[in-house]
Design a protein around this motif. Structure first.
Motif, PDB file in Angstrom:
ATOM      1  N   LEU A  62       6.066  -9.577  -3.273  1.00 45.86           N
ATOM      2  CA  LEU A  62       4.879  -9.222  -2.499  1.00 45.86           C
ATOM      3  C   LEU A  62       3.691  -8.932  -3.408  1.00 45.86           C
ATOM      4  CD1 LEU A  62       5.977  -6.936   0.443  1.00 45.86           C
ATOM      5  CD2 LEU A  62       6.023  -9.386   0.236  1.00 45.86           C
TER       6      LEU A  62
ATOM      7  N   VAL B  73       6.846   2.597  -6.678  1.00 44.60           N
ATOM      8  CA  VAL B  73       7.731   1.820  -7.543  1.00 44.60           C
ATOM      9  C   VAL B  73       8.762   2.729  -8.196  1.00 44.60           C
ATOM     10  CG1 VAL B  73       7.850   0.452  -9.642  1.00 44.60           C
ATOM     11  CG2 VAL B  73       6.074  -0.008  -7.992  1.00 44.60           C
TER      12      VAL B  73
ATOM     13  N   ILE C  68      12.142 -11.503  -3.149  1.00 44.15           N
ATOM     14  CA  ILE C  68      10.825 -11.753  -2.583  1.00 44.15           C
ATOM     15  C   ILE C  68       9.794 -11.140  -3.514  1.00 44.15           C
ATOM     16  CG2 ILE C  68      10.504  -9.706  -1.127  1.00 44.15           C
ATOM     17  CD1 ILE C  68       9.740 -11.934   1.062  1.00 44.15           C
TER      18      ILE C  68
ATOM     19  N   ALA D 205      15.495  -6.462   0.207  1.00 46.44           N
ATOM     20  CA  ALA D 205      14.718  -5.300   0.631  1.00 46.44           C
ATOM     21  C   ALA D 205      14.268  -4.490  -0.584  1.00 46.44           C
ATOM     22  CB  ALA D 205      15.543  -4.434   1.570  1.00 46.44           C
ATOM     23  N   GLU D 206      15.183  -4.299  -1.555  1.00 47.59           N
ATOM     24  CA  GLU D 206      14.810  -3.523  -2.741  1.00 47.59           C
ATOM     25  C   GLU D 206      13.695  -4.208  -3.515  1.00 47.59           C
ATOM     26  OE1 GLU D 206      18.799  -1.360  -4.293  1.00 47.59           O
ATOM     27  OE2 GLU D 206      18.943  -3.500  -3.979  1.00 47.59           O
TER      28      GLU D 206
ATOM     29  N   LEU E 196      11.558  -6.194  -2.315  1.00 51.22           N
ATOM     30  CA  LEU E 196      10.346  -6.123  -1.492  1.00 51.22           C
ATOM     31  C   LEU E 196       9.586  -4.833  -1.756  1.00 51.22           C
ATOM     32  CD1 LEU E 196       9.557  -7.272   1.903  1.00 51.22           C
ATOM     33  CD2 LEU E 196       9.691  -4.841   1.803  1.00 51.22           C
ATOM     34  N   PHE E 197      10.304  -3.704  -1.758  1.00 51.44           N
ATOM     35  CA  PHE E 197       9.624  -2.425  -1.937  1.00 51.44           C
ATOM     36  C   PHE E 197       9.019  -2.325  -3.335  1.00 51.44           C
ATOM     37  CE2 PHE E 197      12.736  -1.018   1.397  1.00 51.44           C
ATOM     38  CZ  PHE E 197      11.779  -0.978   2.394  1.00 51.44           C
ATOM     39  N   ILE E 198       9.805  -2.739  -4.341  1.00 49.65           N
ATOM     40  CA  ILE E 198       9.304  -2.604  -5.711  1.00 49.65           C
ATOM     41  C   ILE E 198       8.076  -3.490  -5.921  1.00 49.65           C
ATOM     42  CG2 ILE E 198       9.867  -3.127  -8.120  1.00 49.65           C
ATOM     43  CD1 ILE E 198      12.616  -1.960  -7.601  1.00 49.65           C
TER      44      ILE E 198
ATOM     45  N   GLY F 121      -3.528  -4.341  -7.930  1.00 60.67           N
ATOM     46  CA  GLY F 121      -4.807  -4.291  -7.226  1.00 60.67           C
ATOM     47  C   GLY F 121      -5.672  -3.153  -7.733  1.00 60.67           C
TER      48      GLY F 121
ATOM     49  N   PHE G  88      13.240  -6.777   7.656  1.00 60.01           N
ATOM     50  CA  PHE G  88      11.976  -6.365   7.028  1.00 60.01           C
ATOM     51  C   PHE G  88      10.891  -7.421   7.114  1.00 60.01           C
ATOM     52  CE2 PHE G  88      14.664  -7.817   3.634  1.00 60.01           C
ATOM     53  CZ  PHE G  88      13.852  -8.654   2.928  1.00 60.01           C
TER      54      PHE G  88
ATOM     55  N   LEU H  89       0.160  -2.820  -5.232  1.00 56.63           N
ATOM     56  CA  LEU H  89      -0.861  -1.767  -5.211  1.00 56.63           C
ATOM     57  C   LEU H  89      -1.338  -1.468  -6.630  1.00 56.63           C
ATOM     58  CD1 LEU H  89       0.551   0.840  -2.672  1.00 56.63           C
ATOM     59  CD2 LEU H  89      -1.159  -0.899  -2.305  1.00 56.63           C
ATOM     60  N   VAL H  90      -0.373  -1.438  -7.573  1.00 55.52           N
ATOM     61  CA  VAL H  90      -0.741  -1.123  -8.963  1.00 55.52           C
ATOM     62  C   VAL H  90      -1.679  -2.196  -9.513  1.00 55.52           C
ATOM     63  CG1 VAL H  90       0.143  -0.839 -11.303  1.00 55.52           C
ATOM     64  CG2 VAL H  90       1.387   0.138  -9.381  1.00 55.52           C
TER      65      VAL H  90
ATOM     66  N   TYR I 201       6.059  -4.584  -3.674  1.00 52.18           N
ATOM     67  CA  TYR I 201       4.925  -4.105  -2.888  1.00 52.18           C
ATOM     68  C   TYR I 201       4.182  -2.998  -3.636  1.00 52.18           C
ATOM     69  CZ  TYR I 201       1.994  -2.211   0.683  1.00 52.18           C
ATOM     70  OH  TYR I 201       0.896  -1.783   1.364  1.00 52.18           O
ATOM     71  N   GLY I 202       4.962  -2.074  -4.217  1.00 51.90           N
ATOM     72  CA  GLY I 202       4.348  -1.013  -5.021  1.00 51.90           C
ATOM     73  C   GLY I 202       3.558  -1.599  -6.176  1.00 51.90           C
ATOM     74  N   MET I 203       4.133  -2.620  -6.835  1.00 54.33           N
ATOM     75  CA  MET I 203       3.443  -3.246  -7.961  1.00 54.33           C
ATOM     76  C   MET I 203       2.161  -3.930  -7.489  1.00 54.33           C
ATOM     77  SD  MET I 203       4.980  -2.279 -10.471  1.00 54.33           S
ATOM     78  CE  MET I 203       4.144  -3.099 -11.800  1.00 54.33           C
TER      79      MET I 203
END
Lengths: 329, 334
Positions: B78, A312, B76, B131-132, B134-136, B145, A128, B142-143, B138-140
């Motif tokens: 993001l 999320v 990680i 990876a998990e 990272l996704f969480i 921002g 990733f 956006l929130v 990344y979503g945060m």
């Protein structure tokens, strides 16, 4: 057809909470529960629009599904899509014949996929971050090629590839999308390569000791993903007859999120083409309902935040489901 | 960058230095970059340019130090771009309402709160892989921002427009004691605290062990949950400090200003030599990673390389750094 109904049932059973939100929103859109909004959710133009905008993302999602099932991930699809659009249009504007331009762009996709595969599969680096870096690099190349300006084209033949209307207002793009979904479905369900993809994602070591060429199988999934991403880029460029180097900004995470809604796990081993398509359509309906409700006119930056909240919560539920299963074992 | 090699019996000091440099190529890279740039571009060694380097370093280093803890533990973050944007706009808009001191404190608490929210989401979902997380996160991102955008309605907030006292921001930007600027002192204090936590405390060891092998760490009774709270809390707080320094330097707060710092911070950590898979690293290494990156940016700017090419190079360097590190790990384990 039986498989479609079965997939639909399994997705609906999996995403109860998500469905509840979706139904409430659609109900609100249909019955105009928000003041000062005149929703046209159930109208033919809206559904045609939804179909058109979903088609490109569906093509992207098919490649991502294959990579996710093999327990990999490809976050470079946004950059790849944007770059493919820029490259194909610049070639056509430069006088390259359309078929040659398309073939060269698809070849570019395969080269990028091969680099992703080489570093993350054969060199065993974290896929990733490698593909995140690749996405940044590809976006940078696109910006360098275009000076960050949108590229436009006036070649009508190229625009016709996606926009030619075959069945009333339904464009030919939808046919391309169905072909890609069908091809990936056929590949995953009936070929030995498809079975190997599930085996590699389910348990890498078991697959390896069963004599599956795990490295080649995983590498092939990255090639497929980059190929569909460049195809999506070409289709997007043809649909708009223009391309922008930053078109794919939030795309990778949206696509991963949609694929996960469909029941493919980021941990690999489960999922399917039809399931991803259903997940994507559900997520598309949700975003569409938001737009129809004109929630964005109430607070202008809500959609981005809502997308974040949705990503999320869906990925949270995915992880939480795995945690429950781990504890149950 | 691996642990410093001790001079063995019979080796001269010179050989020892060569061995050290071979194991720590980052110093060679920094030196080569500095020498090449100063030879080709005399502007490099002017006081103005060096001052510029120190200032750029000042913003990046805080976010990168926090990120080091997260990556050392095998996760990680993001979301720091979103956190930096949010903290910046909250701090600047509050100056007129509550005064500069409380505004900064509230800003730092917002950063800490965002970090703790990340850790709560990761803990409750039971996410164990990078990876998990990272996704969480990344979503945060956006929130956070979007919250910053909604809070300001997309309008840039200017620090200099505020009618109240902004002496703290001015001090962070240009004040200093003798040769040390205020942001340099802040950096040294933060580095000291984080290095002490990392090397001298139980929680610091717990963070590194969590990154080494999560299953083994759990079976050995290492408090993984507390490690996760600690790393994301530190990351949020350090990004908030970075945001305050950034605001002081550019004298405005924009709801999208945090975006580029996320990749930069990850790059600084990874280029410094902290393993992305966790379990190996140090905040000290990140300092050199950040230094290398800032030097590289500066040298590309002096050579007038277009910002798009620089953007592309960032991705390429990220790929190369991780690839080389993985190759090194593979050769060690064989």
């Amino acid at each position: 057809m039986r498989d479609v109904t079965r997939s639909l049932k399994s997705v609906l059973a999996l995403q109860k909470a998500f469905l509840a939100i979706l139904l409430v929103l659609i109900a609100m859109a249909v019955f105009n529960l928000f003041p000062a909004t005149n929703s046209q959710f159930f109208s033919q133009p809206n559904f045609i629009d939804l179909l058109k905008s979903s088609s490109i993302v569906l093509i992207l999602a098919m490649g991502e599904t294959v990579v996710l099932i093999a327990a990999g991930v490809d976050l470079s699809i946004g950059g790849m899509m944007a770059l493919a659009g820029v490259v194909v249009l610049q070639m056509i504007n430069g006088g390259v014949p359309i078929p040659a331009a398309i073939l060269l762009t698809l070849l570019l996709g395969l080269v990028v996929g091969a680099i992703n595969a080489f570093i993350s599969v054969y060199q065993k680096a974290e896929p990733f971050i490698i593909t995140l870096g690749m996405g940044i690099a590809l976006t940078g190349i696109g910006q360098h090629l275009t000076n960050a300006h949108p590229v436009t084209s006036s070649v009508q033949d190229f625009a016709n590839i996606a926009n030619f209307e075959i069945l009333g207002p339904v464009p030919i793009l939808v046919v391309f999308m169905l072909v890609v979904v069908g091809a990936i479905y056929w590949m995953l369900r009936t070929t030995s390569f498809g079975r190997n993809v599930y085996a590699v994602g389910g348990d890498y070591d078991v697959a390896k000791y069963s004599g599956i060429n795990v490295l080649r199988t995983k590498a092939a999934t990255y090639l497929i993903c980059a190929f569909t991403a460049s195809l999506a880029g070409i289709m997007l460029a043809s649909q708009l007859n223009s391309a922008s180097s930053i078109a794919g900004d939030n795309t990778p995470l949206y696509v991963v999120c949609a694929v996960v809604v469909g029941g493919t796990s980021v941990a690999g081993g489960v999922g399917g083409a039809i399931k991803s398509a259903i997940g994507l359509i559900l997520l598309g309906l949700l975003t569409n309902a938001f737009q129809m409700l004109r929630i964005d006119s109430l607070v202008s930056y809500l959609p981005q935040g809502l997308l974040g909240v949705i990503i999320v919560s869906i990925l949270w539920l995915d992880s939480y489901g795995r945690k429950r299963r781990r504890e149950a074992v | 960058m691996s642990a410093a090699t001790k001079p063995a019996e019979g080796r001269t000091t010179l050989q020892a230095i060569f061995a050290f440099l071979k194991n720590n190529p980052i110093f060679v890279a920094i030196a080569v970059l500095a020498i090449v740039t100063s030879v080709r571009e005399p502007k490099f060694l002017t006081t103005e340019n060096l001052d510029n380097i120190v200032r750029q370093f000042g913003v990046l280093i805080f976010a990168a130090l926090g990120m080091t803890f997260v990556i050392m533990a095998g996760f990680i973050d993001l979301s720091i771009g979103g956190i930096i944007s949010l903290v910046a706009v909250v701090t600047v808009t509050l100056i007129d309402k509550v005064g500069q001191g409380p505004a900064i404190l509230i800003g730092l608490s917002v950063g800490l709160g965002c970090g703790l929210l990340n850790s709560a989401l990761i803990l409750t979902s039971g996410a164990l892989t990078q990876a998990e997380s990272l996704f969480i996160t990344y979503g945060m991102s956006l929130v956070f921002g979007a919250v910053a955008l909604m809070y300001t309605q997309g309008v840039t907030q200017f620090l200099t427009y505020s009618s109240s006292d902004i002496s703290i921001f001015n001090a962070i930007n240009s004040g200093g004691f003798g040769p040390l600027s205020v942001s340099a002192i802040m950096f040294i204090v933060a580095l000291g605290i984080l290095y002490t936590i990392e090397r001298r405390t139980y929680m610091g060891r717990a963070v590194v062990l969590t990154g080494g092998n999560k299953v083994a760490a759990r079976l050995a009774g290492i408090p993984i949950s507390r490690s996760i709270v600690l790393i994301y809390g530190v990351s949020g707080l350090m990004s908030a400090i970075g945001a305050v320094v950034l605001v002081s330097r550019v004298t405005l707060a924009d709801p999208t200003m945090g975006g580029p710092w996320m990749t930069q911070a990850i790059l600084a950590v990874v280029v410094g030599g902290t393993a992305l898979i966790g379990g190996r690293g140090s905040v000290l290494w990140t300092v050199f990673g950040a230094l290398l990156l800032i030097l590289l940016n500066n040298c590309l700017n002096l050579w007038e390389v277009s910002s798009y090419v620089q953007f592309m190079l960032r991705g390429v360097i990220l790929i190369l750094a991780i690839w080389l590190d993985t190759a090194k790990q593979n050769s060690v384990s064989k």
